[in-house]
Write a protein that holds these residues in place. Structure first.
Motif, mmCIF file in Angstrom:
data_model
loop_
_atom_site.group_PDB
_atom_site.id
_atom_site.type_symbol
_atom_site.label_atom_id
_atom_site.label_comp_id
_atom_site.label_asym_id
_atom_site.label_seq_id
_atom_site.Cartn_x
_atom_site.Cartn_y
_atom_site.Cartn_z
ATOM 1 N N LEU A 156 0.806 -1.214 0.000
ATOM 2 C CA LEU A 156 0.000 0.000 0.000
ATOM 3 C C LEU A 156 0.839 1.265 0.000
ATOM 4 C CD1 LEU A 156 -2.830 -1.044 2.486
ATOM 5 C CD2 LEU A 156 -2.849 -1.115 -0.010
ATOM 6 N N ASN A 157 2.065 1.187 0.515
ATOM 7 C CA ASN A 157 2.908 2.383 0.604
ATOM 8 C C ASN A 157 3.920 2.479 -0.544
ATOM 9 O OD1 ASN A 157 4.539 0.286 1.364
ATOM 10 N ND2 ASN A 157 5.329 1.256 3.223
ATOM 11 N N SER A 158 3.764 1.639 -1.560
ATOM 12 C CA SER A 158 4.731 1.645 -2.658
ATOM 13 C C SER A 158 4.238 2.433 -3.870
ATOM 14 C CB SER A 158 5.059 0.206 -3.082
ATOM 15 O OG SER A 158 3.906 -0.448 -3.595
ATOM 16 N N PHE A 159 3.146 3.176 -3.709
ATOM 17 C CA PHE A 159 2.573 3.910 -4.828
ATOM 18 C C PHE A 159 3.457 5.093 -5.230
ATOM 19 C CE2 PHE A 159 0.663 5.381 -0.843
ATOM 20 C CZ PHE A 159 0.944 6.740 -0.878
ATOM 21 N N THR A 160 3.274 5.527 -6.466
ATOM 22 C CA THR A 160 3.997 6.688 -6.988
ATOM 23 C C THR A 160 3.278 7.983 -6.648
ATOM 24 O OG1 THR A 160 4.658 5.288 -8.860
ATOM 25 C CG2 THR A 160 5.105 7.648 -9.047
ATOM 26 N N GLU A 161 1.939 7.961 -6.775
ATOM 27 C CA GLU A 161 1.111 9.121 -6.455
ATOM 28 C C GLU A 161 -0.148 8.653 -5.735
ATOM 29 O OE1 GLU A 161 0.187 11.539 -9.814
ATOM 30 O OE2 GLU A 161 2.250 11.661 -10.522
ATOM 31 N N ARG A 162 -0.745 9.582 -4.987
ATOM 32 C CA ARG A 162 -1.989 9.285 -4.278
ATOM 33 C C ARG A 162 -2.913 10.499 -4.370
ATOM 34 N NH1 ARG A 162 -4.419 9.952 0.764
ATOM 35 N NH2 ARG A 162 -5.456 8.112 1.641
ATOM 36 N N HIS A 163 -4.163 10.259 -4.774
ATOM 37 C CA HIS A 163 -5.121 11.356 -4.910
ATOM 38 C C HIS A 163 -6.444 10.950 -4.274
ATOM 39 C CE1 HIS A 163 -2.434 13.463 -7.673
ATOM 40 N NE2 HIS A 163 -2.258 12.301 -8.292
ATOM 41 N N GLU A 164 -7.124 11.920 -3.672
ATOM 42 C CA GLU A 164 -8.441 11.696 -3.083
ATOM 43 C C GLU A 164 -9.463 12.580 -3.780
ATOM 44 O OE1 GLU A 164 -8.627 12.051 1.115
ATOM 45 O OE2 GLU A 164 -6.909 10.737 1.495
ATOM 46 N N TYR A 165 -10.632 11.991 -4.053
ATOM 47 C CA TYR A 165 -11.709 12.713 -4.727
ATOM 48 C C TYR A 165 -13.003 12.489 -3.948
ATOM 49 C CZ TYR A 165 -8.276 12.534 -8.511
ATOM 50 O OH TYR A 165 -7.124 12.632 -9.255
ATOM 51 N N TYR A 166 -13.836 13.523 -3.914
ATOM 52 C CA TYR A 166 -15.051 13.467 -3.115
ATOM 53 C C TYR A 166 -16.264 13.872 -3.946
ATOM 54 C CZ TYR A 166 -11.872 13.298 0.874
ATOM 55 O OH TYR A 166 -10.881 12.937 1.753
ATOM 56 N N ASP A 167 -17.350 13.105 -3.796
ATOM 57 C CA ASP A 167 -18.656 13.532 -4.295
ATOM 58 C C ASP A 167 -19.357 14.225 -3.133
ATOM 59 O OD1 ASP A 167 -18.280 12.495 -6.801
ATOM 60 O OD2 ASP A 167 -19.349 10.626 -6.416
ATOM 61 N N ILE A 168 -19.613 15.515 -3.286
ATOM 62 C CA ILE A 168 -20.174 16.308 -2.191
ATOM 63 C C ILE A 168 -21.479 16.956 -2.638
ATOM 64 C CG2 ILE A 168 -19.800 18.320 -0.703
ATOM 65 C CD1 ILE A 168 -16.830 17.689 -0.763
ATOM 66 N N VAL A 169 -22.507 16.814 -1.825
ATOM 67 C CA VAL A 169 -23.794 17.463 -2.057
ATOM 68 C C VAL A 169 -23.800 18.792 -1.313
ATOM 69 C CG1 VAL A 169 -26.279 17.307 -1.720
ATOM 70 C CG2 VAL A 169 -24.982 15.260 -2.341
ATOM 71 N N LYS A 170 -24.165 19.857 -2.017
ATOM 72 C CA LYS A 170 -24.209 21.192 -1.428
ATOM 73 C C LYS A 170 -25.643 21.703 -1.481
ATOM 74 C CE LYS A 170 -19.469 22.187 -2.889
ATOM 75 N NZ LYS A 170 -18.568 23.112 -3.636
ATOM 76 N N PRO A 171 -26.441 21.434 -0.434
ATOM 77 C CA PRO A 171 -27.848 21.845 -0.437
ATOM 78 C C PRO A 171 -27.990 23.349 -0.674
ATOM 79 C CG PRO A 171 -27.402 20.367 1.394
ATOM 80 C CD PRO A 171 -26.070 20.718 0.797
ATOM 81 N N GLY A 172 -28.942 23.694 -1.540
ATOM 82 C CA GLY A 172 -29.201 25.093 -1.832
ATOM 83 C C GLY A 172 -28.336 25.683 -2.924
ATOM 84 N N LYS A 173 -27.294 24.970 -3.332
ATOM 85 C CA LYS A 173 -26.421 25.468 -4.389
ATOM 86 C C LYS A 173 -26.911 24.964 -5.749
ATOM 87 C CE LYS A 173 -23.564 27.376 -1.456
ATOM 88 N NZ LYS A 173 -22.191 26.879 -1.264
ATOM 89 N N LYS A 174 -26.385 25.536 -6.810
ATOM 90 C CA LYS A 174 -26.765 25.117 -8.149
ATOM 91 C C LYS A 174 -26.343 23.668 -8.396
ATOM 92 C CE LYS A 174 -26.612 29.670 -10.333
ATOM 93 N NZ LYS A 174 -26.004 30.518 -11.398
ATOM 94 N N LYS A 175 -27.196 22.957 -9.082
ATOM 95 C CA LYS A 175 -26.903 21.568 -9.425
ATOM 96 C C LYS A 175 -26.412 21.512 -10.876
ATOM 97 C CE LYS A 175 -30.166 19.537 -6.166
ATOM 98 N NZ LYS A 175 -30.357 20.820 -5.440
ATOM 99 N N VAL A 176 -25.269 20.884 -11.077
ATOM 100 C CA VAL A 176 -24.651 20.808 -12.391
ATOM 101 C C VAL A 176 -24.748 19.377 -12.914
ATOM 102 C CG1 VAL A 176 -22.541 21.128 -13.723
ATOM 103 C CG2 VAL A 176 -23.063 22.685 -11.827
ATOM 104 N N VAL A 177 -25.276 19.229 -14.107
ATOM 105 C CA VAL A 177 -25.372 17.927 -14.760
ATOM 106 C C VAL A 177 -24.651 18.009 -16.104
ATOM 107 C CG1 VAL A 177 -26.892 16.183 -15.750
ATOM 108 C CG2 VAL A 177 -27.564 17.366 -13.645
ATOM 109 N N ILE A 178 -23.740 17.084 -16.358
ATOM 110 C CA ILE A 178 -23.070 16.987 -17.650
ATOM 111 C C ILE A 178 -23.704 15.837 -18.411
ATOM 112 C CG2 ILE A 178 -20.896 16.538 -18.836
ATOM 113 C CD1 ILE A 178 -19.458 17.740 -16.423
#
Length: 262
Positions: free
Chosen positions: A187-209
């Motif tokens: 697990l610690n032999s990786f070259t890069e590590r990235h974290e991504y989050y799906d976050i709901v923001k109530p009351g904000k604009k909703k974007v759909v692609i």
């Protein structure tokens, strides 16, 4: 959304999914008698081809070759897909932990025994440097190693869904052999590590692609939600689902939930 560990959720924001992608860079690919990943070298068990052929009656031959960086002045049959090598270590598509390889990818190409290219509405056979646009989103970099998985289908089998689907299934079996090794890397032999989050923001604009994908019945197809990132096994055809609209989260999309088939 990509964010660092020290970024805090704002009030009322809801974190739906967290996806961690760890990349392992490959500097060399070799054809071998067993599959392994060690010190930046990916060795692929070439003998697996014989086992795959026994299970795919529509395929006459499979040629496995290594295309080194910038060595693209070579012939290629029609390109069916460029396939990353990724595996779920924890969780399902769109969340948990994914291991992925950088510096190398698979290129699936196909032709039938009569020389008819496996393609829909125009084929891409020819000199590779003229047919593959490098350094784009979804294509190899000019410094990447390409693992060419060239399928020769039996005569006439490239004209309907079963033939190209068999080619994708066969390639996925080869990639799965690598995935099983990739999953077990330290697990610690990786070259890069990235974290991504799906976050709901109530009351904000909703974007759909809106993304239009292929699903026209004869050969044109798209598969969704395979068991592995950018995989084949366990996925569902958009044709078989009736070409209805499907909602895909940002992290599911990022984690390889959509696979172009033909």
């Amino acid at each position: 959304m990509k964010r660092n560990d020290d970024m805090m959720l704002e009030k009322d924001e809801i974190e739906k999914r967290r996806l961690v992608i760890k990349s392992f860079h490959i500097n060399e690919v070799q054809l071998s008698s067993e599959t392994s990943i060690e010190d930046g070298v990916l060795r692929i068990n070439k003998d697996l081809i014989d086992e795959i052929l026994k299970t795919e009656p529509l395929i006459e031959r499979i040629d496995l070759n290594i295309v080194e960086p910038r060595a693209h002045n070579r012939w290629t049959n029609s390109i069916m897909d460029i396939i990353p090598i990724s595996v779920k270590v924890l969780g399902v598509l769109g969340e948990g932990i994914t291991h992925t390889i950088t510096g190398a990818c698979f290129m699936l190409t196909g032709v039938d025994a009569e020389g008819i290219q496996v393609a829909e509405f125009g084929s891409s056979e020819g000199i590779l440097k003229d047919q593959l646009s490098l350094n784009k989103v979804g294509t190899p970099a000019d410094t990447d190693i390409i693992i060419s998985f060239d399928v020769v289908l039996k005569a006439g089998e490239g004209h309907h869904r079963q033939g190209p689907t068999a080619a994708h299934r066969a390639c996925d079996k080869m990639v799965q052999d690598i995935r099983e090794v990739l999953k077990r890397l330290k697990l610690n032999s990786f070259t890069e590590r990235h974290e991504y989050y799906d976050i709901v923001k109530p009351g904000k604009k909703k974007v759909v692609i809106i993304k239009q994908v292929a699903g026209q019945g004869a050969m044109y197809d798209t598969q969704l939600f395979s068991k592995e990132p950018s995989g084949f096994a366990g996925g569902r055809s958009i044709i078989d689902m009736g070409n209805v609209p499907i909602i895909v989260s940002p992290n599911e999309y990022r984690d390889g939930a959509i696979r172009a088939m033909h």
